[in-house]
Motif scaffolding. Structure first.
Motif, mmCIF file in Angstrom:
data_model
loop_
_atom_site.group_PDB
_atom_site.id
_atom_site.type_symbol
_atom_site.label_atom_id
_atom_site.label_comp_id
_atom_site.label_asym_id
_atom_site.label_seq_id
_atom_site.Cartn_x
_atom_site.Cartn_y
_atom_site.Cartn_z
ATOM 1 N N MET A 195 -9.644 44.662 -66.124
ATOM 2 C CA MET A 195 -11.054 44.650 -66.484
ATOM 3 C C MET A 195 -11.267 44.367 -67.966
ATOM 4 O O MET A 195 -12.392 44.151 -68.361
ATOM 5 C CB MET A 195 -11.719 45.977 -66.138
ATOM 6 C CG MET A 195 -11.981 46.175 -64.684
ATOM 7 S SD MET A 195 -13.063 44.929 -64.066
ATOM 8 C CE MET A 195 -13.689 45.666 -62.645
ATOM 9 N N GLY A 196 -10.198 44.389 -68.765
ATOM 10 C CA GLY A 196 -10.344 44.178 -70.196
ATOM 11 C C GLY A 196 -11.022 42.875 -70.562
ATOM 12 O O GLY A 196 -11.787 42.805 -71.518
ATOM 13 N N TRP A 197 -10.776 41.827 -69.777
ATOM 14 C CA TRP A 197 -11.387 40.526 -70.064
ATOM 15 C C TRP A 197 -12.903 40.562 -69.924
ATOM 16 O O TRP A 197 -13.601 39.744 -70.504
ATOM 17 C CB TRP A 197 -10.783 39.442 -69.169
ATOM 18 C CG TRP A 197 -11.061 39.638 -67.707
ATOM 19 C CD1 TRP A 197 -10.344 40.400 -66.828
ATOM 20 C CD2 TRP A 197 -12.141 39.085 -66.970
ATOM 21 N NE1 TRP A 197 -10.903 40.349 -65.578
ATOM 22 C CE2 TRP A 197 -12.014 39.542 -65.629
ATOM 23 C CE3 TRP A 197 -13.208 38.258 -67.290
ATOM 24 C CZ2 TRP A 197 -12.910 39.191 -64.638
ATOM 25 C CZ3 TRP A 197 -14.093 37.910 -66.284
ATOM 26 C CH2 TRP A 197 -13.946 38.374 -64.981
ATOM 27 N N LEU A 198 -13.444 41.543 -69.179
ATOM 28 C CA LEU A 198 -14.896 41.659 -69.000
ATOM 29 C C LEU A 198 -15.587 42.367 -70.159
ATOM 30 O O LEU A 198 -16.803 42.285 -70.287
ATOM 31 C CB LEU A 198 -15.199 42.433 -67.715
ATOM 32 C CG LEU A 198 -15.217 41.643 -66.428
ATOM 33 C CD1 LEU A 198 -15.442 42.560 -65.251
ATOM 34 C CD2 LEU A 198 -16.269 40.559 -66.462
ATOM 35 N N ASN A 199 -14.827 43.075 -70.977
ATOM 36 C CA ASN A 199 -15.435 43.870 -72.051
ATOM 37 C C ASN A 199 -16.365 43.053 -72.936
ATOM 38 O O ASN A 199 -17.382 43.556 -73.393
ATOM 39 C CB ASN A 199 -14.363 44.569 -72.883
ATOM 40 C CG ASN A 199 -13.736 45.724 -72.125
ATOM 41 O OD1 ASN A 199 -14.317 46.240 -71.180
ATOM 42 N ND2 ASN A 199 -12.537 46.101 -72.527
ATOM 43 N N GLY A 200 -16.053 41.796 -73.169
ATOM 44 C CA GLY A 200 -16.915 40.943 -73.991
ATOM 45 C C GLY A 200 -18.249 40.635 -73.332
ATOM 46 O O GLY A 200 -19.177 40.174 -73.989
ATOM 47 N N TYR A 201 -18.330 40.891 -72.030
ATOM 48 C CA TYR A 201 -19.559 40.617 -71.280
ATOM 49 C C TYR A 201 -20.349 41.886 -70.962
ATOM 50 O O TYR A 201 -21.327 41.835 -70.221
ATOM 51 C CB TYR A 201 -19.230 39.890 -69.975
ATOM 52 C CG TYR A 201 -18.587 38.552 -70.198
ATOM 53 C CD1 TYR A 201 -19.345 37.444 -70.529
ATOM 54 C CD2 TYR A 201 -17.203 38.410 -70.102
ATOM 55 C CE1 TYR A 201 -18.755 36.210 -70.751
ATOM 56 C CE2 TYR A 201 -16.607 37.178 -70.314
ATOM 57 C CZ TYR A 201 -17.387 36.086 -70.639
ATOM 58 O OH TYR A 201 -16.800 34.877 -70.861
ATOM 59 N N TYR A 202 -19.928 43.007 -71.515
ATOM 60 C CA TYR A 202 -20.545 44.299 -71.174
ATOM 61 C C TYR A 202 -22.064 44.262 -71.362
ATOM 62 O O TYR A 202 -22.810 44.679 -70.479
ATOM 63 C CB TYR A 202 -19.938 45.437 -71.998
ATOM 64 C CG TYR A 202 -20.434 46.797 -71.575
ATOM 65 C CD1 TYR A 202 -19.803 47.491 -70.550
ATOM 66 C CD2 TYR A 202 -21.551 47.381 -72.170
ATOM 67 C CE1 TYR A 202 -20.261 48.730 -70.129
ATOM 68 C CE2 TYR A 202 -22.015 48.611 -71.764
ATOM 69 C CZ TYR A 202 -21.374 49.284 -70.742
ATOM 70 O OH TYR A 202 -21.845 50.508 -70.327
ATOM 71 N N ASP A 203 -22.531 43.756 -72.498
ATOM 72 C CA ASP A 203 -23.983 43.744 -72.747
ATOM 73 C C ASP A 203 -24.715 42.859 -71.744
ATOM 74 O O ASP A 203 -25.826 43.180 -71.319
ATOM 75 C CB ASP A 203 -24.283 43.304 -74.179
ATOM 76 C CG ASP A 203 -23.921 44.368 -75.197
ATOM 77 O OD1 ASP A 203 -23.779 45.550 -74.819
ATOM 78 O OD2 ASP A 203 -23.771 44.023 -76.389
ATOM 79 N N TRP A 204 -24.102 41.746 -71.344
ATOM 80 C CA TRP A 204 -24.714 40.872 -70.339
ATOM 81 C C TRP A 204 -24.756 41.557 -68.977
ATOM 82 O O TRP A 204 -25.764 41.471 -68.262
ATOM 83 C CB TRP A 204 -23.960 39.539 -70.240
ATOM 84 C CG TRP A 204 -24.296 38.620 -71.361
ATOM 85 C CD1 TRP A 204 -23.539 38.373 -72.466
ATOM 86 C CD2 TRP A 204 -25.490 37.860 -71.499
ATOM 87 N NE1 TRP A 204 -24.188 37.485 -73.293
ATOM 88 C CE2 TRP A 204 -25.391 37.148 -72.721
ATOM 89 C CE3 TRP A 204 -26.630 37.691 -70.719
ATOM 90 C CZ2 TRP A 204 -26.385 36.294 -73.167
ATOM 91 C CZ3 TRP A 204 -27.624 36.834 -71.168
ATOM 92 C CH2 TRP A 204 -27.509 36.158 -72.368
ATOM 93 N N ILE A 205 -23.689 42.234 -68.643
ATOM 94 C CA ILE A 205 -23.650 42.963 -67.373
ATOM 95 C C ILE A 205 -24.709 44.060 -67.375
ATOM 96 O O ILE A 205 -25.416 44.263 -66.383
ATOM 97 C CB ILE A 205 -22.232 43.529 -67.121
ATOM 98 C CG1 ILE A 205 -21.253 42.371 -66.893
ATOM 99 C CG2 ILE A 205 -22.223 44.502 -65.947
ATOM 100 C CD1 ILE A 205 -19.794 42.776 -66.946
ATOM 101 N N LYS A 206 -24.838 44.755 -68.490
ATOM 102 C CA LYS A 206 -25.856 45.808 -68.598
ATOM 103 C C LYS A 206 -27.265 45.224 -68.480
ATOM 104 O O LYS A 206 -28.123 45.804 -67.815
ATOM 105 C CB LYS A 206 -25.692 46.571 -69.912
ATOM 106 C CG LYS A 206 -26.668 47.738 -70.010
ATOM 107 C CD LYS A 206 -26.403 48.742 -71.118
ATOM 108 C CE LYS A 206 -25.894 48.237 -72.398
ATOM 109 N NZ LYS A 206 -25.888 49.248 -73.463
ATOM 110 N N ALA A 207 -27.492 44.065 -69.100
ATOM 111 C CA ALA A 207 -28.805 43.423 -69.015
ATOM 112 C C ALA A 207 -29.140 43.057 -67.567
ATOM 113 O O ALA A 207 -30.260 43.315 -67.086
ATOM 114 C CB ALA A 207 -28.852 42.180 -69.908
ATOM 115 N N VAL A 208 -28.175 42.471 -66.861
ATOM 116 C CA VAL A 208 -28.403 42.120 -65.453
ATOM 117 C C VAL A 208 -28.617 43.392 -64.631
ATOM 118 O O VAL A 208 -29.487 43.437 -63.745
ATOM 119 C CB VAL A 208 -27.229 41.272 -64.904
ATOM 120 C CG1 VAL A 208 -27.340 41.082 -63.395
ATOM 121 C CG2 VAL A 208 -27.175 39.923 -65.607
#
Length: 148
Positions: A1-14
């Motif tokens: 899941m580490g590769w997703l960490n850069g997308y955390y804010d986008w995931i939270k927004a969605v």
């Protein structure tokens, strides 16, 4: 899941957008049920109109929004976004599970209306209309205020 960490804010927004759409449906569907139960007779034009509205709200808005909220929420949990060592994390999860149960209950009631077998009164649906509000308050306070 580490590769997703850069997308955390986008995931939270969605996640937030999906929760808003899901909650709108959870607030609106029981209100439709109130009017459906109190004003439409089985087989009437109004009954058919309510059935279409309820079905489209569930299928096109609520179900996809709920699934998206769960997927994004699960991703955020996997990235450490929910603290299960504190009570607030469990309170949030409990509220979301209860919202999902409310959603499932409403979907079953929609099927009752669809086949002309609603047995519940407008009062039942008025009470059901309050459940998502209480659960939303629990979830938001748990995550934002973290009182426990």
């Amino acid at each position: 899941m580490g590769w997703l960490n850069g997308y955390y804010d986008w995931i939270k927004a969605v996640h937030v957008m999906a929760v808003i759409a899901w909650m709108a449906g959870l607030f609106y569907l029981p209100r439709l049920f109130v009017y459906h139960a109190e004003r439409a007779t089985v087989g009437s034009e109004l009954d058919r109109t309510f059935r279409i509205m309820e079905d489209k709200l569930l299928r096109l808005i609520m179900r996809p929004a709920m699934i998206t909220a769960w997927i994004c929420g699960g991703l955020m949990v996997a990235m450490g976004g929910l603290d299960f060592s504190a009570v607030w994390g469990w309170a949030k999860l409990g509220a979301v599970i209860a919202m999902t149960a409310a959603h499932v209950w409403m979907a079953a009631r929609s099927k009752d209306f669809a086949v002309g077998r609603n047995t519940r009164s407008g009062r039942t649906y008025r009470l059901a209309n309050e459940v998502p509000t209480v659960l939303m308050i629990v979830a938001v306070v748990a995550v934002v205020v973290k009182p426990f």
